[in-house]
Scaffold this active site. Structure first.
Site, mmCIF file in Angstrom:
data_model
loop_
_atom_site.group_PDB
_atom_site.id
_atom_site.type_symbol
_atom_site.label_atom_id
_atom_site.label_comp_id
_atom_site.label_asym_id
_atom_site.label_seq_id
_atom_site.Cartn_x
_atom_site.Cartn_y
_atom_site.Cartn_z
ATOM 1 N N ARG A 163 0.841 -1.195 0.000
ATOM 2 C CA ARG A 163 0.000 0.000 0.000
ATOM 3 C C ARG A 163 0.872 1.240 0.000
ATOM 4 N NH1 ARG A 163 -3.013 -4.070 2.430
ATOM 5 N NH2 ARG A 163 -4.775 -4.470 1.078
ATOM 6 N N ASP A 192 -0.007 -7.357 -3.273
ATOM 7 C CA ASP A 192 -1.402 -7.035 -2.928
ATOM 8 C C ASP A 192 -2.013 -6.265 -4.089
ATOM 9 O OD1 ASP A 192 -3.853 -6.375 -1.444
ATOM 10 O OD2 ASP A 192 -2.702 -6.931 0.331
ATOM 11 N N HIS A 263 -6.594 -10.396 -3.537
ATOM 12 C CA HIS A 263 -5.622 -9.299 -3.387
ATOM 13 C C HIS A 263 -4.565 -9.380 -4.495
ATOM 14 C CE1 HIS A 263 -7.197 -7.478 0.226
ATOM 15 N NE2 HIS A 263 -7.360 -8.671 0.754
ATOM 16 N N ASP A 325 -6.658 -14.730 1.971
ATOM 17 C CA ASP A 325 -7.733 -13.991 2.643
ATOM 18 C C ASP A 325 -8.576 -13.218 1.629
ATOM 19 O OD1 ASP A 325 -5.468 -12.382 2.123
ATOM 20 O OD2 ASP A 325 -6.277 -10.807 3.395
ATOM 21 N N GLU A 326 -9.773 -12.901 2.048
ATOM 22 C CA GLU A 326 -10.638 -11.943 1.360
ATOM 23 C C GLU A 326 -10.671 -12.163 -0.155
ATOM 24 O OE1 GLU A 326 -10.427 -8.329 4.538
ATOM 25 O OE2 GLU A 326 -8.853 -8.324 3.025
ATOM 26 N N TRP A 392 -6.610 -14.945 11.709
ATOM 27 C CA TRP A 392 -6.726 -13.489 11.849
ATOM 28 C C TRP A 392 -8.132 -13.022 12.184
ATOM 29 C CZ3 TRP A 392 -9.288 -9.907 8.540
ATOM 30 C CH2 TRP A 392 -9.850 -10.448 7.368
ATOM 31 N N TYR A 417 -3.688 -6.414 15.478
ATOM 32 C CA TYR A 417 -3.641 -5.491 14.346
ATOM 33 C C TYR A 417 -3.102 -4.143 14.821
ATOM 34 C CZ TYR A 417 -5.438 -8.505 10.738
ATOM 35 O OH TYR A 417 -5.536 -9.504 9.788
ATOM 36 N N ASP A 419 -2.181 -1.648 13.216
ATOM 37 C CA ASP A 419 -2.523 -0.432 12.475
ATOM 38 C C ASP A 419 -3.779 0.218 13.065
ATOM 39 O OD1 ASP A 419 -3.841 -2.770 11.571
ATOM 40 O OD2 ASP A 419 -4.432 -1.808 9.700
ATOM 41 N N TRP A 468 -0.876 -3.311 8.667
ATOM 42 C CA TRP A 468 -1.363 -2.993 7.320
ATOM 43 C C TRP A 468 -1.117 -1.518 7.062
ATOM 44 C CZ3 TRP A 468 -2.078 -7.116 4.546
ATOM 45 C CH2 TRP A 468 -2.438 -8.324 5.186
ATOM 46 N N GLU A 470 -2.552 0.753 4.589
ATOM 47 C CA GLU A 470 -3.413 1.659 3.819
ATOM 48 C C GLU A 470 -3.343 3.081 4.380
ATOM 49 O OE1 GLU A 470 -4.289 -1.349 4.801
ATOM 50 O OE2 GLU A 470 -5.691 -2.303 3.401
HETATM 51 C C1 ACM Z 1 -6.304 -9.661 6.594
HETATM 52 O O1 ACM Z 1 -6.305 -8.826 7.486
HETATM 53 N N1 ACM Z 1 -6.999 -9.436 5.493
HETATM 54 C C2 ACM Z 1 -5.555 -10.901 6.700
#
Ligand code: ACM
Ligand code: ZN
Length: 532
Positions: A163, A192, A263, A325-326, A392, A417, A419, A468, A470
């Site tokens: 990011r 990502d 991602h 993920d996601e 997570w 986390y 962040d 993270w 962002e």
């Molecule tokens: C994540 O926070 N998407 C692993």
């Protein structure tokens, strides 16, 4: 009467009424016995020597002590001031450190243990020892015997250069700070949607196209664009080798992550034909994006195998992270190739197809002698053979996997986390007002093995803090969000659960730990307390 007077004076001057129970070492060691004798004083002319298997750590000690003190220990044989002794009885990564007026003895079964003894030794000296330039100091260490070893083998931090990219020198500073706190895994999130950050020789488009971006969400609204193209930014293979070697000296293993199947928008910018849709939506927005690698296209597998070939050649560690993920199934559900693949593999839904997809790469990595780890979504379609799980979305997935005998790293959101909002009053780097709060005392409160029966506990490799990026623009934001919370992660990973206590940690950090972070050159956030 005199003590009453002193106590009153101490209260007035805000001098702590009691001395620290143990020296202010972070993470807290397993056992500390204070010696009766005089302190040790570091001086010119002192020597270092011992078992040849610790030659690297002897050199590390010399280089650790030199910059601030200007003192070079002299390598020597026989009776030396600093002595490294091989002691096969010490546990993995463990050590015994004895400091007396006469000298310092370090005992370990392997170099990592000796390295951690050096990190502890540094914390017995004034915080100025962390400076990179000479400073006048009274380099004394108290007489003490410390016996120590970590609770977990995986004490990690995840950094996200996708990011917002950061360079090698800035990464080395973080590695230094991690090692000083006995953190031993850097999970390097190299790909990502917003950037592919690793050079792949066979497919240069990945970094050259995928490492650039047409636009960035306007700080810090993820749905609006600034319209400013960014040129390609990525780590060359030569730089990666340099970072891996630097980390190895600090006993930090790097776990590279190649995100798949989700991602993946940066990779799809380079290779749009690997998306399911003919005209994929390659938005630079953040979030959970629908465009993912097609799981029914053999070229997806071929490209990712080529990537993993180069990844395993660069990273010698046992684990490679394959994301997972996601990954919304919107495109897969509508894709004839993915539907055919699902049928071919006998999957009942697309979650199972994702589990099979992960198993494919787990087997591929196994054929190269590596283990694979993925985010917990990879077990939505059943436990993937041969894969470790990074839990997570809470710890439930990790608990399920550990009970089934899969290795697990706990990194539950929000506590791991780093962040998230740390509730620093007037926080200048907090851009999202309603971000889930995760102050340091909340991070400190987790026990990664909680809720696990004794037989499943050995499968918990450890824990990790995830940063993270962002909402991170520069090194100063990154330092601020990571530290001091990474010190809490370090202590959870190292110190026996029964010896962990928030007030005790807060005391060591406020007396000494925070000053060390500043001396390490980090723009650490202030240490906060829950409201009393
Ligand atoms: C994540 O926070 N998407 C692993
Ligand atoms: Zn598809």
């Amino acid at each position: 009467m005199r003590s009453l007077l002193l106590a009153a004076l101490a209260a007035l001057a805000f001098i702590p009424a009691l001395p620290a129970a143990v020296p202010d070492i972070v993470p807290r060691p397993v056992s500390v016995v204070e010696g009766q004798g005089k302190p040790f004083t570091l001086k010119w002319g002192q020597t270092v020597g011992g078992d040849a298997r610790f030659a690297g750590e002897m050199e590390t000690l010399r280089q650790t002590l030199f910059p601030a003190t200007g003192i070079w220990l002299k390598p020597a044989d026989g009776a030396t001031t600093f002595r490294f002794v091989h002691d096969p009885a010490r546990p993995k990564e463990g050590y015994a450190l004895t400091v007396s007026e006469q000298g310092v003895e370090i005992r370990a079964s392997e170099p990592a243990g000796a390295f951690y003894a050096i990190q502890t030794l540094r914390q017995l000296l004034p915080a100025d020892i962390y400076r990179r330039a000479p400073v006048r100091g009274d380099w004394k260490m108290p007489a003490v015997t410390i016996e120590d070893a970590p609770r977990y083998a995986w004490r990690g931090i995840m950094l996200d250069p996708c990011r917002n990219f950061f360079g090698v020198e800035s990464l080395k500073r973080q590695l230094d700070a991690m090692a000083a706190h006995k953190l031993n895994v850097l999970h390097w999130h190299l790909t990502d949607d917003q950037g592919w950050r690793i050079e792949i020789k066979k497919h240069p488009r990945l970094a050259e196209i995928g490492g650039a971006r047409p636009s960035t969400p306007r700080p810090f609204n993820r749905l609006k664009q600034d319209g400013e193209p960014q040129p390609a930014q990525y780590y060359t293979q030569e730089q990666i080798r340099e970072v891996v070697a630097y980390a190895a000296k600090l006993h930090i293993t790097i776990v590279p992550e190649i995100e798949m199947p989700g991602h993946a928008v940066a990779a799809l910018r380079a290779y749009p034909a690997l998306a399911c849709a003919a005209d994929p939506d390659l938005t630079p927005n953040w979030g959970v994006l629908k465009e993912i690698f097609c799981a029914g296209n053999p070229e997806t597998y071929a490209l990712l195998e080529d990537v993993l070939d180069e990844v395993v050649a660069l990273f010698p560690g046992p684990y490679v992270h394959i994301g997972g993920d996601e990954a919304p199934k919107t495109r897969w559900n509508a894709c004839p190739k993915c539907k055919a693949k699902m049928k071919e593999l006998g999957c009942k839904d697309m979650h199972q197809l994702q589990t099979r997809f992960a198993e494919h790469f787990a087997a591929y990595l196994a054929s190269k002698g590596r283990n694979c780890i993925g985010w917990d979504e990879i077990l939505e379609g059943g436990l993937p053979k041969g894969a470790a799980i990074m839990s997570w979305r809470g710890t439930a997935a990790g608990i399920r996997a550990a009970k089934a005998g899969h290795p697990v790293v706990m990194t539950p959101k929000p506590v791991c986390y780093v962040d998230y909002n740390q509730l620093v009053p007037g926080d200048p780097y907090e851009y999202i007002p309603n971000n889930t709060p995760n102050p340091i005392w909340k991070t400190y409160s987790i026990d990664p093995s909680a809720g696990l029966p004794a037989e499943a506990q050995p499968f918990v490799l450890g824990l990790q803090g995830n940063l993270w990026a962002e909402y991170i623009r520069a090194d100063e934001d990154r330092d601020w969000k990571l530290w001091p919370r990474a010190a809490a992660i370090a202590e959870i990973g190292w110190t026996p659960q029964a010896d962990r206590d928030w007030d005790d940690f807060y005391g060591r950090m406020s007396r000494s730990g925070m000053e060390r972070l500043r001396r390490l050159g980090l723009n650490a956030a202030p240490l906060t307390q829950p409201k009393q």
